[in-house]
Scaffold this active site. Structure first.
Site, PDB file in Angstrom:
ATOM      1  N   VAL A  14       0.862  -1.190   0.000  1.00  0.00           N
ATOM      2  CA  VAL A  14       0.000   0.000   0.000  1.00  0.00           C
ATOM      3  C   VAL A  14       0.888   1.225   0.000  1.00  0.00           C
ATOM      4  CG1 VAL A  14      -1.840   1.256   1.198  1.00  0.00           C
ATOM      5  CG2 VAL A  14      -1.768  -1.251   1.316  1.00  0.00           C
ATOM      6  N   GLY A  16       1.225   5.478   0.200  1.00  0.00           N
ATOM      7  CA  GLY A  16       0.459   6.493   0.930  1.00  0.00           C
ATOM      8  C   GLY A  16      -0.160   5.888   2.177  1.00  0.00           C
ATOM      9  N   GLY A  20      -4.640   9.222   5.311  1.00  0.00           N
ATOM     10  CA  GLY A  20      -5.985   8.860   5.750  1.00  0.00           C
ATOM     11  C   GLY A  20      -6.532   7.618   5.063  1.00  0.00           C
ATOM     12  N   ASP A  40       5.315   4.866   2.504  1.00  0.00           N
ATOM     13  CA  ASP A  40       4.933   6.278   2.492  1.00  0.00           C
ATOM     14  C   ASP A  40       6.194   7.139   2.427  1.00  0.00           C
ATOM     15  OD1 ASP A  40       2.001   7.668   3.433  1.00  0.00           O
ATOM     16  OD2 ASP A  40       3.757   8.977   3.465  1.00  0.00           O
ATOM     17  N   VAL A  74       7.438   7.582  -4.224  1.00  0.00           N
ATOM     18  CA  VAL A  74       7.006   6.780  -5.378  1.00  0.00           C
ATOM     19  C   VAL A  74       6.972   7.578  -6.684  1.00  0.00           C
ATOM     20  CG1 VAL A  74       5.768   4.917  -4.191  1.00  0.00           C
ATOM     21  CG2 VAL A  74       4.591   7.082  -4.660  1.00  0.00           C
ATOM     22  N   TYR A 167      -4.634  18.547 -10.434  1.00  0.00           N
ATOM     23  CA  TYR A 167      -5.150  17.355  -9.739  1.00  0.00           C
ATOM     24  C   TYR A 167      -6.131  16.588 -10.640  1.00  0.00           C
ATOM     25  CZ  TYR A 167      -7.119  14.627  -5.839  1.00  0.00           C
ATOM     26  OH  TYR A 167      -7.537  13.618  -5.006  1.00  0.00           O
ATOM     27  N   LYS A 171      -5.690  12.779 -12.075  1.00  0.00           N
ATOM     28  CA  LYS A 171      -6.615  11.695 -11.715  1.00  0.00           C
ATOM     29  C   LYS A 171      -7.325  11.123 -12.938  1.00  0.00           C
ATOM     30  CE  LYS A 171      -5.748  11.590  -7.317  1.00  0.00           C
ATOM     31  NZ  LYS A 171      -5.099  10.404  -6.734  1.00  0.00           N
ATOM     32  N   THR A 201     -12.884  12.762   4.538  1.00  0.00           N
ATOM     33  CA  THR A 201     -12.196  13.527   5.588  1.00  0.00           C
ATOM     34  C   THR A 201     -10.843  12.879   5.904  1.00  0.00           C
ATOM     35  OG1 THR A 201     -14.323  14.126   6.518  1.00  0.00           O
ATOM     36  CG2 THR A 201     -12.417  14.431   7.937  1.00  0.00           C
TER      37      THR A 201
HETATM   38  P1  NAP Z   1      -3.386  12.003   2.724  1.00  0.00           P
HETATM   39  O1  NAP Z   1      -4.014  11.734   4.030  1.00  0.00           O
HETATM   40  O2  NAP Z   1      -2.686  13.295   2.487  1.00  0.00           O
HETATM   41  O3  NAP Z   1      -2.429  10.776   2.382  1.00  0.00           O
HETATM   42  C1  NAP Z   1      -1.583  10.755   1.271  1.00  0.00           C
HETATM   43  C2  NAP Z   1      -0.301  10.087   1.704  1.00  0.00           C
HETATM   44  O4  NAP Z   1       0.556   9.989   0.543  1.00  0.00           O
HETATM   45  C3  NAP Z   1       0.467  10.914   2.751  1.00  0.00           C
HETATM   46  O5  NAP Z   1       0.884  10.087   3.819  1.00  0.00           O
HETATM   47  C4  NAP Z   1       1.636  11.448   1.952  1.00  0.00           C
HETATM   48  O6  NAP Z   1       2.795  11.672   2.711  1.00  0.00           O
HETATM   49  C5  NAP Z   1       1.865  10.325   0.955  1.00  0.00           C
HETATM   50  N1  NAP Z   1       2.684  10.780  -0.150  1.00  0.00           N
HETATM   51  C6  NAP Z   1       2.680  12.015  -0.742  1.00  0.00           C
HETATM   52  N2  NAP Z   1       3.613  12.054  -1.699  1.00  0.00           N
HETATM   53  C7  NAP Z   1       4.212  10.842  -1.723  1.00  0.00           C
HETATM   54  C8  NAP Z   1       5.269  10.292  -2.486  1.00  0.00           C
HETATM   55  N3  NAP Z   1       5.894  11.004  -3.445  1.00  0.00           N
HETATM   56  N4  NAP Z   1       5.649   9.017  -2.239  1.00  0.00           N
HETATM   57  C9  NAP Z   1       5.032   8.293  -1.280  1.00  0.00           C
HETATM   58  N5  NAP Z   1       4.035   8.755  -0.515  1.00  0.00           N
HETATM   59  C10 NAP Z   1       3.627  10.025  -0.742  1.00  0.00           C
HETATM   60  O7  NAP Z   1      -4.467  11.913   1.542  1.00  0.00           O
HETATM   61  P2  NAP Z   1      -5.755  10.964   1.379  1.00  0.00           P
HETATM   62  O8  NAP Z   1      -6.941  11.841   1.412  1.00  0.00           O
HETATM   63  O9  NAP Z   1      -5.650   9.770   2.249  1.00  0.00           O
HETATM   64  O10 NAP Z   1      -5.573  10.567  -0.154  1.00  0.00           O
HETATM   65  C11 NAP Z   1      -5.160   9.260  -0.572  1.00  0.00           C
HETATM   66  C12 NAP Z   1      -5.419   9.146  -2.059  1.00  0.00           C
HETATM   67  O11 NAP Z   1      -6.823   9.286  -2.302  1.00  0.00           O
HETATM   68  C13 NAP Z   1      -4.759  10.260  -2.886  1.00  0.00           C
HETATM   69  O12 NAP Z   1      -4.314   9.732  -4.109  1.00  0.00           O
HETATM   70  C14 NAP Z   1      -5.880  11.247  -3.116  1.00  0.00           C
HETATM   71  O13 NAP Z   1      -5.661  12.016  -4.277  1.00  0.00           O
HETATM   72  C15 NAP Z   1      -7.046  10.302  -3.266  1.00  0.00           C
HETATM   73  N6  NAP Z   1      -8.360  10.895  -3.016  1.00  0.00           N
HETATM   74  C16 NAP Z   1      -8.626  11.557  -1.835  1.00  0.00           C
HETATM   75  C17 NAP Z   1      -9.871  12.110  -1.643  1.00  0.00           C
HETATM   76  C18 NAP Z   1     -10.234  12.835  -0.377  1.00  0.00           C
HETATM   77  O14 NAP Z   1     -11.286  13.493  -0.362  1.00  0.00           O
HETATM   78  N7  NAP Z   1      -9.447  12.765   0.680  1.00  0.00           N
HETATM   79  C19 NAP Z   1     -10.856  11.997  -2.636  1.00  0.00           C
HETATM   80  C20 NAP Z   1     -10.552  11.341  -3.804  1.00  0.00           C
HETATM   81  C21 NAP Z   1      -9.296  10.776  -3.987  1.00  0.00           C
HETATM   82  P3  NAP Z   1       3.089  13.167   3.249  1.00  0.00           P
HETATM   83  O15 NAP Z   1       2.055  13.403   4.310  1.00  0.00           O
HETATM   84  O16 NAP Z   1       4.493  13.106   3.753  1.00  0.00           O
HETATM   85  O17 NAP Z   1       2.918  14.082   2.050  1.00  0.00           O
END
Ligand code: NAP
Length: 234
Positions: A14, A16, A20, A40, A74, A167, A171, A201
């Protein structure tokens, strides 16, 4: 319960996994019996995810597993290749489940977006999907193993969103890449799917200004954002 451990023999990678959605995915996969390689950019967050998974080993029917954390960027080709090598060396097999959750946002109106914000978001959200999907598929094919690759896209990749040209493009790219990978890799027994979450969230959306969130929530039939765990009323 032990009878529900559908992924008992699976190794899941996995990305990231400290964030969250990635953490919730890791917990769910481990709950179904998988051993998780939690990766991560934030190594401490990935270690915390593994600590949580080991804690769940006390629950009935859930193995503590040999979960392990990996710090990796990554969006870097060399780092991603080394990650797959390290994971295979650690577990003596390639991951049969790969979930790419790593992602970032750098929001700005198109008229003001910098080239750097464009490049960074494309590198982390789209190029990383190419790198991880390719490295994982190569490892599976060369070991004659079947697998499932799941790439997290976003509903924004389908409908767009003000302030998110970078973004949304990244996507949308994930959807096209994954559909094509599925067509190429199916004959090797590798399934590829993308998931398009709505607003969830997490630390990512906590950075979004409240007035923008209020607008978004106004468009959600349930009247609230989702939770990474998928609970109905959280
Ligand atoms: P998040 O909590 O910010 O988690 C993203 C994780 O990815 C963070 O731990 C981050 O580390 C890590 N990351 C960032 N750049 C990286 C890299 N170059 N190599 C390895 N890890 C990296 O975001 P999330 O909301 O869980 O999002 C997870 C995925 O779901 C993302 O692809 C996001 O675009 C997608 N998504 C989210 C939502 C939403 O509403 N939350 C909706 C649709 C899709 P750092 O904290 O150190 O940056």
């Amino acid at each position: 319960m032990a009878s529900q451990l559908r992924l008992r023999s699976a190794l899941a990678l996995v990305t990231g996994a400290g964030g969250g959605i990635g953490r919730a995915v890791s917990v769910r996969l481990a709950g179904e019996g998988a051993t998780v390689a939690a990766c991560d950019l934030d190594g401490a967050a990935a270690r915390e995810t593994v600590r949580l998974l080991r804690g769940r080993g006390n629950e009935e029917g859930v193995s503590r597993g040999a979960h392990a954390s990996f710090q990796v960027d990554v969006s870097e080709a060399g780092a991603t290749r080394r990650l797959l090598e390290q994971v295979q060396a650690c577990f003596s097999r390639p991951p049969s489940v790969v979930v790419s959750c790593a992602g970032i946002n750098r929001d700005e109106f198109l008229l003001h977006m910098s080239e750097d914000d464009w490049d960074k978001v494309i590198a982390v959200n789209l190029k990383s999907i190419f790198l991880v999907t390719q490295a994982a598929a190569q490892a599976l094919v060369s070991s004659s193993c079947h697998g499932s690759i799941i790439n997290i896209s976003s509903i924004i990749g389908k409908v767009g969103n003000v302030g998110q040209t970078n973004y949304a493009a990244s996507k949308a790219g994930v959807i096209g890449l994954t559909q094509t990978a599925a067509r190429e890799l199916g004959r090797h027994g590798i399934r590829c799917n993308s998931v398009l979450p709505g607003f969830i969230t997490t630390p990512m959306t906590q950075k979004v200004p409240q007035k923008v969130l209020d607008k978004v929530i106004g468009m959600i039939p349930m009247g609230h954002m989702g939770s990474p765990e998928g609970g109905l009323f959280m």
